[in-house]
Design an enzyme around this catalytic site. Structure first.
Site, mmCIF file in Angstrom:
data_model
loop_
_atom_site.group_PDB
_atom_site.id
_atom_site.type_symbol
_atom_site.label_atom_id
_atom_site.label_comp_id
_atom_site.label_asym_id
_atom_site.label_seq_id
_atom_site.Cartn_x
_atom_site.Cartn_y
_atom_site.Cartn_z
ATOM 1 N N GLU A 96 0.826 -1.213 0.000
ATOM 2 C CA GLU A 96 0.000 0.000 0.000
ATOM 3 C C GLU A 96 0.859 1.262 0.000
ATOM 4 O OE1 GLU A 96 -4.046 -1.705 2.018
ATOM 5 O OE2 GLU A 96 -2.604 -0.776 3.372
ATOM 6 N N PHE A 150 -3.109 3.847 -4.284
ATOM 7 C CA PHE A 150 -2.133 2.877 -4.794
ATOM 8 C C PHE A 150 -2.207 1.584 -4.001
ATOM 9 C CE2 PHE A 150 2.058 0.903 -4.134
ATOM 10 C CZ PHE A 150 2.425 0.615 -5.436
ATOM 11 N N ASP A 196 3.019 21.212 -35.276
ATOM 12 C CA ASP A 196 2.366 20.901 -33.996
ATOM 13 C C ASP A 196 0.994 20.267 -34.241
ATOM 14 O OD1 ASP A 196 1.314 21.528 -31.107
ATOM 15 O OD2 ASP A 196 3.412 22.134 -31.049
ATOM 16 N N ASP A 197 0.159 20.324 -33.263
ATOM 17 C CA ASP A 197 -1.173 19.702 -33.260
ATOM 18 C C ASP A 197 -1.975 20.041 -34.520
ATOM 19 O OD1 ASP A 197 -3.452 18.531 -32.368
ATOM 20 O OD2 ASP A 197 -3.655 19.728 -30.543
ATOM 21 N N LYS A 226 7.386 15.789 -30.853
ATOM 22 C CA LYS A 226 6.980 16.504 -29.632
ATOM 23 C C LYS A 226 5.850 15.681 -29.020
ATOM 24 C CE LYS A 226 4.953 20.889 -28.091
ATOM 25 N NZ LYS A 226 4.476 22.200 -28.535
ATOM 26 N N TRP A 227 6.082 15.168 -27.810
ATOM 27 C CA TRP A 227 5.176 14.216 -27.156
ATOM 28 C C TRP A 227 4.385 14.961 -26.090
ATOM 29 C CZ3 TRP A 227 5.942 8.488 -27.047
ATOM 30 C CH2 TRP A 227 5.116 7.847 -26.108
ATOM 31 N N ASN A 287 -2.064 16.358 -22.327
ATOM 32 C CA ASN A 287 -2.771 17.596 -22.041
ATOM 33 C C ASN A 287 -3.907 17.534 -21.031
ATOM 34 O OD1 ASN A 287 -1.539 19.792 -23.492
ATOM 35 N ND2 ASN A 287 -1.940 18.595 -25.317
ATOM 36 N N CYS A 322 6.513 17.040 -23.317
ATOM 37 C CA CYS A 322 5.626 18.196 -23.176
ATOM 38 C C CYS A 322 4.378 17.705 -22.466
ATOM 39 C CB CYS A 322 5.275 18.744 -24.560
ATOM 40 S SG CYS A 322 4.101 20.110 -24.516
ATOM 41 N N ASP A 327 10.188 16.119 -15.358
ATOM 42 C CA ASP A 327 10.768 15.314 -14.283
ATOM 43 C C ASP A 327 11.884 14.451 -14.847
ATOM 44 O OD1 ASP A 327 9.574 12.601 -15.103
ATOM 45 O OD2 ASP A 327 7.779 13.837 -14.957
ATOM 46 N N GLU A 343 13.220 42.999 -37.929
ATOM 47 C CA GLU A 343 13.132 41.893 -36.951
ATOM 48 C C GLU A 343 13.798 40.633 -37.509
ATOM 49 O OE1 GLU A 343 9.065 42.852 -34.427
ATOM 50 O OE2 GLU A 343 8.861 42.067 -36.456
HETATM 51 C C1 DGJ Z 1 -0.006 21.957 -25.410
HETATM 52 C C2 DGJ Z 1 1.428 22.252 -25.755
HETATM 53 O O1 DGJ Z 1 2.149 22.625 -24.647
HETATM 54 C C3 DGJ Z 1 1.447 23.308 -26.848
HETATM 55 O O2 DGJ Z 1 2.765 23.701 -27.111
HETATM 56 C C4 DGJ Z 1 0.793 22.726 -28.059
HETATM 57 O O3 DGJ Z 1 1.537 21.635 -28.522
HETATM 58 C C5 DGJ Z 1 -0.624 22.310 -27.735
HETATM 59 N N1 DGJ Z 1 -0.678 21.448 -26.575
HETATM 60 C C6 DGJ Z 1 -1.252 21.609 -28.894
HETATM 61 O O4 DGJ Z 1 -2.472 21.080 -28.598
#
Ligand code: DGJ
Length: 731
Positions: A175, A279, A365-366, A475-476, A479, A525, A533, A613
């Site tokens: 436990e 747990f 990205d997404d 990029k993993w 969310n 991510c 971590d 820029e």
């Molecule tokens: C959260 C990430 O931290 C962002 O950078 C981006 O990738 C979004 N998710 C996409 O849904």
């Protein structure tokens, strides 16, 4: 030898370059913690005193010795329910309903090197690593405990973990099984923990430890934005550069708990491990359970000193050897540039512009897969949406590579939307309580990573994408927090295992992908830094530090992160002004100086940049290439005290040979007729003279460290200054 056992005294001494850790099994087999701190060259058992304290009872076999109590003696790994009333490190439910655990010493082994863990991340062996295994036993319930101590002498780090083995003939239900327990017999401590929220992670808070129990942790199924699995206990007078500091960092990405108890006489116990709430883990006879590892370190040189130990071990023993010295690409990420609104043509326009400015990789990205035009649908369907893109992923990747850029792609493997083909086919693959509607977050559910079929599906689905286009980087993302942590593949009595099995499934998937694609860089991510971590860092050499890309907010976030983690692990990008999260306007130069103290990149629409820029960005990128080795490998120094009332933040890097340094300062409050921002530099060689780049002037290291440096007054909002120092000779 860094591990010694004295047969006469029974004392185990674990030595690193500057520290000593001692324990001993006494005549009754109780493993007493003796000392952790600066080297003493002595046996420290003289510190233990025995006295009869009321309401602290005695083990049965020692009932004639009323001065001997498990409750008052410092324990190396506290048992449960048998007379130590402080925090237990372990709790085990036996068939008869008892939860008592009484562990006694039965033996030890000392070995060179260390064994790898098979299903958990671990601290990689260094040339000088040695391992002590102490074997403890509770013969009543049939439990063996192997306490592991891996000693990393030059980094001043001791890595601890515990392995529980069912040696009896009844099932045992674990436990609680901490990774480390440390008893500090004497001393008054402050604790520094790292709290936060989405878009503001790892904010240090320093508190005096009260009598009783203080604890920090996460029950979100992830190490979390809200409480990092890292705590520091420090002397009440410790500063950034002086005083005793102890760190405990859990190498784990799931639920965790850090507990501190100051007992009746002022002794302090620190316990860290998997969060015991919810747990439980059944061990049938013959089975074993391995805890995650905990990285302990001590520094007599304040918080900066302690941070450098962690930076060192993470850079060299946690990060994969593939990426330890490899230069990371300067990337442009499409998220804040386009969100879900893109096609291949737009992405290629970004890529052309990025290439002209000197960027090296484009990360899509997404939004490239399934039915994913917003964040309500598509997760789980890792099939390229060619209709949206207007071409295949291979064609897009080929064209990006033809421009001379590398290509990266976003995934969020552990998640699923109800509106997805995957969920329609396998609703039981999502974590959810039976007969109860699950919590939704960002309209998504969490896949049951404790199931092998889910992990296998994700592996195949990701390989199908990675095999058909040239992709150097993933990029993993992750969310949401985990609720309804119930697996449809496990029996009712095994549901307490799901959260940990989830992490084992995620680690397995990462490991399998990296075995198949050894050159793939995976960036961690979790809505920014929700899983920042040491566990994730074992697989992912860098982690997107926060979804807050505002340079001023990032000062706090990156500073807080720096207490445990090196700059080379912090994904940091220059984003647009006004910033998308805060609306704050900051100079482009300030945004660049802040992002340079991480793995550098851009997260803005390059088509919206002016020519001026673009020219400035070209210079930023060429500067970053010059400074990158210093930032990646140099020692890191916070130049201001925590919670100091100041108008600026300042930090610096010094090369390992002390011949080069980079000092950064950002004004957070410009004042009319204000003082010159003055700081004392650190880590320089007092014998060297340092030339200030751009100025025909040199100062001795001794002067810069003792007298410091005064920057000119600055104007407007959030200006920044950078000082590049190069040693020209020895004084
Ligand atoms: C959260 C990430 O931290 C962002 O950078 C981006 O990738 C979004 N998710 C996409 O849904």
């Amino acid at each position: 030898m860094s591990i010694l056992h004295n047969e006469q005294t029974g004392i185990f001494s674990l030595e690193t370059a500057h520290t000593l850790y001692q324990m001993k099994a006494d005549a009754t087999g109780v493993l007493l913690h003796l000392y952790y701190g600066k080297k003493t060259g002595s046996d420290m058992d003289y510190l233990i005193r025995y006295t009869d304290r009321g309401f602290s009872g005695n083990p049965y076999e020692l009932s004639s010795n009323r001065g001997y109590s498990l409750d008052t003696l410092p324990q190396e790994y506290s048992g449960n329910g048998v007379g130590d009333f402080r925090l237990p490190a372990v709790q085990v439910l036996s068939e008869n309903g008892s939860r008592s655990v009484d562990l006694r010493f039965v033996g030890y082994a000392i070995a060179k090197g260390r064994r790898q863990l098979s299903d958990l991340p671990f601290v990689r062996e260094a040339e000088e690593t040695e391992t002590l295994t102490v074997i403890m036993r509770d013969s009543v319930i049939g439990l063996d405990l192997e306490l592991k101590y891996h000693v990393f002498p030059s980094q001043d780090v001791i890595v601890r973990s515990a392995r529980l083995i069912n040696t009896g003939n009844q099932p045992l239900v674990i436990e609680k099984a901490a990774s480390a327990c440390v008893d500090f017999l004497y001393g008054d401590f402050d604790v520094i923990h790292f709290h936060g929220r989405h878009c503001m992670e790892r904010i240090p808070e320093r508190l005096s430890l009260p009598r009783g129990v203080a604890s920090f942790g996460s029950r979100r199924g992830m190490s979390s934005h809200h409480s990092n699995p890292f705590v520091i206990l420090c002397d009440r007078h410790a500063t950034e550069n002086t005083g005793d500091c102890y760190g405990c960092m859990l190498m784990y990405s799931g639920n965790h708990l850090e507990e501190m108890e100051v007992d009746q006489t002022g002794s302090t116990r620190l316990v860290s491990g998997i969060h015991p709430d919810g747990f439980s883990w059944t061990l049938v006879p013959g089975e074993a359970f391995q805890t995650p590892e905990a990285l302990l370190s001590y520094s007599a040189n304040g918080l900066n000193g302690l941070s450098r130990h962690y930076h060192d071990i993470i850079r060299h023993q946690v990060i994969s050897p593939r990426w330890q010295t490899a230069k990371r690409p300067v990337l442009i990420n499409s998220w804040e540039a386009a969100y879900f609104d893109f096609d291949a043509e737009k992405i290629l326009r970004f890529a052309r512009s990025a290439k002209e400015m000197g960027m090296e990789m484009l990360v899509l990205d997404d939004g490239w897969f399934g039915k994913r035009d917003d964040d309500n649908a598509g997760l789980g369907d890792w099939v390229v949406n060619e209709k949206k893109l207007g071409c295949s992923m291979q064609e897009l990747s080929d064209q990006i590579h033809a421009l001379g850029l590398e290509f990266g792609l976003w995934f969020e493997p552990e998640m699923v939307n109800e509106d997805s083909d995957l969920y329609r086919a396998h609703p039981d693959w999502a974590l959810a309580d039976p007969d109860r509607k699950p919590m939704l977050a960002r309209n998504q559910l969490v896949l049951d990573m404790s199931r092998q079929d889910v992990v296998d599906y994700l592996f195949d689905a990701m390989c199908a994408v990675l095999d058909h286009a040239k992709i150097e980087y993933v990029k993993w993302d992750f969310n949401r927090s985990i609720a309804n942590c119930y697996s449809h593949a496990l029996s009712a009595d095994r549901q307490g295992e799901v959260a940990h099995r989830f992490m084992l499934g995620t680690y397995q998937l990462l490991e399998r992908l990296l075995t198949r694609y050894p050159d793939l860089m995976i960036e961690g991510c979790s809505g920014g830094g929700g899983r920042f971590d040491a566990g994730i860092l074992y697989y992912c050499p860098q982690i997107w530090c926060s979804d807050d890309s505002d340079a001023v907010e990032r000062l706090e976030i990156q500073r807080g992160t720096s207490y445990g983690y090196p700059a080379s692990t912090m994904g940091a990008h220059v984003s647009a002004s006004p910033n998308h999260q805060t609306g704050r306007m900051t100079p482009l130069s300030t945004r660049s100086i802040v992002a340079q103290s991480g793995t550098f990149g851009y997260e803005l629409n390059p088509e919206k940049l002016t020519d001026a820029e673009k020219e400035e960005i070209k210079k930023q990128i060429s500067d970053y290439h010059r400074f990158e080795p210093l930032i990646a490998e140099g020692s890191y120094h916070r130049l201001t005290e925590l919670d100091e009332n100041k108008d600026f933040e300042a930090w610096m890097f010094v090369s390992p040979d002390q011949k080069e340094a980079l000092v950064n300062l950002v004004m957070t409050h410009v004042r009319a007729n204000g003082p010159f921002p003055h700081i004392r530099l650190q880590g320089l060689n007092p014998q060297y003279h340092y030339r200030l780049e751009g100025e025909n002037i040199a100062h001795s290291g001794l002067a810069l460290v003792n007298g410091g440096f005064a920057f000119p007054q600055m104007h407007r909002d959030y200006p920044a200054a950078q000082l590049h120092l190069v040693a020209i000779d020895e004084a």
